[in-house]
Enzyme design. Structure first.
Site, mmCIF file in Angstrom:
data_model
loop_
_atom_site.group_PDB
_atom_site.id
_atom_site.type_symbol
_atom_site.label_atom_id
_atom_site.label_comp_id
_atom_site.label_asym_id
_atom_site.label_seq_id
_atom_site.Cartn_x
_atom_site.Cartn_y
_atom_site.Cartn_z
ATOM 1 N N PRO A 2 29.337 -22.786 3.504
ATOM 2 C CG PRO A 2 29.556 -24.657 4.518
ATOM 3 C CD PRO A 2 29.095 -24.401 3.123
ATOM 4 C CD GLU A 3 31.486 -16.298 3.777
ATOM 5 O OE1 GLU A 3 32.327 -15.788 3.922
ATOM 6 O OE2 GLU A 3 30.112 -15.769 3.458
ATOM 7 C CE LYS A 52 33.794 -20.159 0.074
ATOM 8 N NZ LYS A 52 32.670 -19.766 -0.719
ATOM 9 N NE ARG A 178 42.763 -27.598 -9.052
ATOM 10 C CZ ARG A 178 42.972 -29.290 -8.758
ATOM 11 N NH1 ARG A 178 44.114 -29.783 -9.376
ATOM 12 N NH2 ARG A 178 42.222 -29.842 -7.977
ATOM 13 C CG ASN A 221 27.545 -13.569 -1.643
ATOM 14 O OD1 ASN A 221 28.017 -13.148 -2.058
ATOM 15 N ND2 ASN A 221 25.945 -13.657 -1.388
ATOM 16 N NE ARG A 314 26.783 -16.987 -4.178
ATOM 17 C CZ ARG A 314 27.802 -17.355 -3.276
ATOM 18 N NH1 ARG A 314 28.877 -18.135 -3.658
ATOM 19 N NH2 ARG A 314 27.422 -17.444 -1.823
#
Length: 324
Positions: A2-3, A52, A178, A221, A314
């Site tokens: 999931p984006e 995410k 982070r 992606n 990827r």
């Protein structure tokens, strides 16, 4: 995986249906038994996403962090009320206004969300699916349910997450430190400047930087490929060779595209579509993307065949003529 837009949609689903309610927390699978015990009976006070990852705050000071990863998904059941920012199945909200229901044939970020309220079961992950259920509430857990969150009217079951853990407020802050900026949380010039400064100081290819969650949160992606095509940037160009203006354009495009994704559930990256063209694009991935999943096909702008290569394990889609 999931984006960012998908996780924001899930967070808003929780915000609408769970915040302000005491929640019974269990782990039907048993792998989250200790965590469930620590949260059981507390009231959910806030839910939000960064990139995410989703964070759920409870009134006892504990936090639940969820990262769906490649295989995670939430199943909701009960009298669900869909958040007003999410397109309804009747096409009344967001970019679906007066255009009717659109169902994506590939199941990618489907618009099969629901009206409010409705007795149903809906799965929310990268693809959202809906089915009416007549079984008693709450339903029996199906499959390996890591954690179940239950109120008097709504149930949410989580399966297959990469991360599912209870954190303190200090630990949440450490995780956030982070992560790069997420424009759904902060679209300010300061957040944009952080993105620009990070990009333009690194020798790493821009195609990798956009996927680095410490640089910018939420891009995966699909958005990586489409944003770089829209900007006309070679994915192999080092960040140091991205101009300040180009970096700012990428940030502003991410602000813009992410909002569309949150509102509609679709990673719509082609602008200016109206009427039947818009409906076709919402229903068919090939009609709403420039390069993603179009390897070997002619570029919609220049006719050059779209390339498919690997970058850090990827898939990378790009047009070698339009992206320089």
């Amino acid at each position: 995986m999931p984006e960012g837009h998908s996780v924001h949609r899930i967070a808003r689903q929780f915000e609408r249906n769970f915040v302000g309610h005491r929640v019974a927390v269990s782990s039907p699978q048993g792998r989250f038994a200790d965590g469930a015990k620590a949260l059981d009976g507390a009231t959910l006070t806030e839910v939000w996403a960064v990139g995410k990852q989703m964070f759920m705050g409870f009134d006892d000071g504990a936090w639940l962090r969820i990262h769906l990863g490649m295989y995670g998904a939430w199943d909701f059941s009960g009298d669900i009320q869909m958040d007003a920012t999410i397109a309804s199945a009747n096409g009344r909200m967001g970019q679906t206004n007066q255009r009717g229901t659109v169902f994506d044939d590939a199941g990618e970020n489907s618009l099969t969300s629901i009206g409010a309220p409705r007795k149903t079961r809906v799965r929310m992950a990268e693809a959202e699916k809906e089915s009416d259920v007549s079984a008693e509430f709450p339903p029996e857990p199906i499959g390996q349910v890591r954690v179940r969150l239950l109120t008097e009217t709504v149930c949410a079951d989580l399966r297959g997450p990469t991360a599912c853990e209870v954190l303190s407020a200090e630990q949440v802050t450490a995780v956030l430190n982070r992560l790069g900026p997420d424009p759904q949380r902060d679209s300010s010039d300061e957040a944009g400047q952080k993105f620009v400064d990070t990009i333009t100081k690194k020798n790493t290819p821009i195609g990798l930087l956009l996927m680095d969650q410490s640089v910018v949160a939420g891009i995966g992606n699909v958005y990586r490929a489409e944003m770089l095509f829209r900007a006309g940037i070679d994915p192999y160009r080092p960040g140091k060779k991205i101009t300040t203006d180009e970096a700012w354009a990428l940030w502003r495009d991410w602000v813009y595209l992410l909002e569309i994704g949150v509102q509609t559930g679709q990673m719509m990256t082609i602008d200016g579509l109206e009427g039947e063209d818009w409906r076709q694009a919402m229903a068919h991935r090939a009609d709403r993307h420039w390069v993603y999943k179009r390897e070997g096909l002619p570029c919609k702008k220049c006719g050059t065949n779209i390339r498919l290569e690997e970058m850090a394990n990827r898939k990378l889609y790009w047009c070698p003529s339009c992206q320089t």
